[in-house]
Design a protein around this motif. Structure first.
Motif, mmCIF file in Angstrom:
data_model
loop_
_atom_site.group_PDB
_atom_site.id
_atom_site.type_symbol
_atom_site.label_atom_id
_atom_site.label_comp_id
_atom_site.label_asym_id
_atom_site.label_seq_id
_atom_site.Cartn_x
_atom_site.Cartn_y
_atom_site.Cartn_z
ATOM 1 N N ILE A 160 9.185 18.165 37.920
ATOM 2 C CA ILE A 160 9.230 20.049 37.273
ATOM 3 C C ILE A 160 7.403 19.014 36.877
ATOM 4 O O ILE A 160 7.061 19.542 35.856
ATOM 5 N N GLY A 161 7.564 18.690 37.656
ATOM 6 C CA GLY A 161 5.302 18.545 37.788
ATOM 7 C C GLY A 161 4.685 18.124 37.010
ATOM 8 O O GLY A 161 3.872 17.960 35.878
ATOM 9 N N ALA A 162 5.823 16.932 35.970
ATOM 10 C CA ALA A 162 5.654 15.790 35.174
ATOM 11 C C ALA A 162 4.435 14.590 35.437
ATOM 12 O O ALA A 162 4.802 14.059 37.056
ATOM 13 N N ARG A 163 4.377 14.439 35.248
ATOM 14 C CA ARG A 163 3.923 12.756 35.710
ATOM 15 C C ARG A 163 4.299 11.197 34.916
ATOM 16 O O ARG A 163 4.708 11.663 34.474
ATOM 17 N N PHE A 164 4.282 10.267 35.823
ATOM 18 C CA PHE A 164 5.686 9.319 35.936
ATOM 19 C C PHE A 164 4.199 7.911 35.713
ATOM 20 O O PHE A 164 3.911 7.734 36.615
ATOM 21 N N VAL A 165 5.112 7.158 34.595
ATOM 22 C CA VAL A 165 4.217 5.961 34.311
ATOM 23 C C VAL A 165 5.274 5.091 33.920
ATOM 24 O O VAL A 165 6.890 4.913 33.622
ATOM 25 N N HIS A 166 5.199 3.914 34.936
ATOM 26 C CA HIS A 166 6.130 3.217 34.737
ATOM 27 C C HIS A 166 5.739 1.777 34.313
ATOM 28 O O HIS A 166 4.751 1.070 35.147
ATOM 29 N N VAL A 167 7.199 0.319 33.654
ATOM 30 C CA VAL A 167 6.077 -0.830 33.570
ATOM 31 C C VAL A 167 6.559 -1.481 34.884
ATOM 32 O O VAL A 167 8.091 -1.877 34.515
ATOM 33 N N SER A 168 5.797 -2.384 34.727
ATOM 34 C CA SER A 168 6.912 -3.410 35.647
ATOM 35 C C SER A 168 6.137 -5.194 35.091
ATOM 36 O O SER A 168 5.418 -5.125 33.950
ATOM 37 N N THR A 169 5.628 -5.406 36.041
ATOM 38 C CA THR A 169 6.274 -7.228 35.535
ATOM 39 C C THR A 169 5.320 -7.791 36.555
ATOM 40 O O THR A 169 4.787 -7.821 37.869
ATOM 41 N N ASP A 170 4.909 -9.851 35.783
ATOM 42 C CA ASP A 170 3.791 -10.091 37.063
ATOM 43 C C ASP A 170 5.313 -11.368 37.438
ATOM 44 O O ASP A 170 4.405 -11.340 38.570
ATOM 45 N N PHE A 171 6.381 -10.944 37.408
ATOM 46 C CA PHE A 171 7.430 -11.624 38.773
ATOM 47 C C PHE A 171 6.940 -11.256 39.792
ATOM 48 O O PHE A 171 8.241 -11.635 40.441
ATOM 49 N N GLY A 201 6.316 5.150 43.155
ATOM 50 C CA GLY A 201 5.480 6.307 44.664
ATOM 51 C C GLY A 201 4.089 5.731 44.221
ATOM 52 O O GLY A 201 3.512 5.452 42.984
ATOM 53 N N THR A 202 2.472 6.288 45.012
ATOM 54 C CA THR A 202 1.524 5.875 44.973
ATOM 55 C C THR A 202 0.838 6.088 43.192
ATOM 56 O O THR A 202 -0.434 6.321 43.006
ATOM 57 N N ASP A 203 1.645 8.008 43.647
ATOM 58 C CA ASP A 203 0.972 9.141 42.245
ATOM 59 C C ASP A 203 1.335 8.783 40.653
ATOM 60 O O ASP A 203 0.752 9.094 40.202
ATOM 61 N N SER A 204 2.041 7.944 40.559
ATOM 62 C CA SER A 204 2.546 6.904 39.277
ATOM 63 C C SER A 204 1.096 6.092 38.920
ATOM 64 O O SER A 204 0.462 6.012 39.507
#
Length: 286
Positions: free
Chosen positions: A91-102, A136-139
């Motif tokens: 849908i042409g939206a941006r994506f943000v994902h929260v990850s971890t030091d683990f 993905g690298t675009d996120s």
């Protein structure tokens, strides 16, 4: 701008809502509204909301339980992340994902850069790494650690409770990382979104500490603020003295140089952030 936030009832989800910039309309969902363990539900839901950006603050965070519940951990931390990212692209939206030091094994002696080799020690870290790869690298991927907030289950609240109940507590002293105050983390995510950041970024408070250091600071700040009214002995112990099903990285300090450059300056020191939260708890108790 319309933003869809998953994990709305968690520490970070609540903080993202509390720090939302002007002009952003929020659609916030928890597992009751969108069960991320069922990836087939994700694309239709995203299309119905039609957000401009998706911030995935949801995760399977039961580190020890994940060792025997790997399928669900992978569904939420891995497969669902890929489905959210794909839905955002459609849908042409941006994506943000929260990850971890683990995602790191703790073998380094210096802070981990965003492009440092990953080598998770357990199921939780492996599934979070899978989520990063599927995003993905675009996120925009924001790795963080040791998150705590005024509301929710976290180390600070657990320590304050134990310090009220017991004359002595034992805390691991050979695992080194950095606490992350959720409201500050949320503000940083919104700023990274605003500057159009993509790729992997690291964010925690500044500084470093062991869990023992963090516990001692919680005691000192809690006592100074009147949240604790008795002496408590805090004893440092080794990881080997407190065995858990999942292995933890012994050193997981994250290099935030890239992030702080994008934000225009460093995060406050973790002790400053802890003092701010304790002060808020003190005010709320009066």
């Amino acid at each position: 701008m319309k933003a869809l936030i998953t994990g709305c009832n968690g520490q970070l989800g609540r903080s993202l809502q509390a720090t939302v910039p002007d002009g952003v309309t929020l659609v916030c969902v928890g597992s009751a509204e969108l069960d991320l363990s069922q990836p087939d539900l994700i694309k239709p839901f995203v299309e119905s909301v039609a957000p401009d950006i998706i911030i995935n603050a949801a995760a399977y965070t039961a580190v020890d339980k994940a060792e025997t519940d790997s399928d669900r951990a992978m569904a939420v931390n891995g497969t669902a992340v890929g489905a959210l990212a794909d839905a955002a692209r459609s849908i042409g939206a941006r994506f943000v994902h929260v990850s971890t030091d683990f995602v790191f094994d703790g073998g380094a002696g210096t802070p981990y850069a965003p492009d440092a080799p990953t080598s998770p020690l357990g199921v939780y870290g492996s599934t979070k790494l899978a989520g990063e790869q599927l995003a993905g690298t675009d996120s925009l991927i924001v790795r963080t650690a040791w998150v705590y907030a005024p509301v929710g289950g976290n180390f600070v609240h657990t320590m304050l409770r134990l310090m009220k109940e017991r004359p002595e507590i034992r805390v691991v002293a050979d695992q080194i990382g950095t606490p992350s105050y959720a409201p500050a983390l949320a503000s940083a995510i919104w700023k990274l979104v605003d500057v159009g950041a993509t790729g992997i970024y690291h964010y925690t408070d500044s500084g470093a500490a062991s869990w023992y250091d963090f516990a001692v600071a919680i005691y000192e700040e809690g006592r100074a603020a009147g949240l604790l009214d008795k002496d408590v002995t805090i004893l440092p112990i080794a990881t080997a003295d407190y065995p858990t099903p999942a292995r933890r990285p012994s050193y997981s300090v994250l290099d935030k140089g890239k992030t702080f450059a994008a934000l225009g300056g460093p995060a406050p020191h973790w002790r400053t952030q802890l003092r701010q939260m304790i002060a808020g708890m003190q005010a709320a108790s009066q």
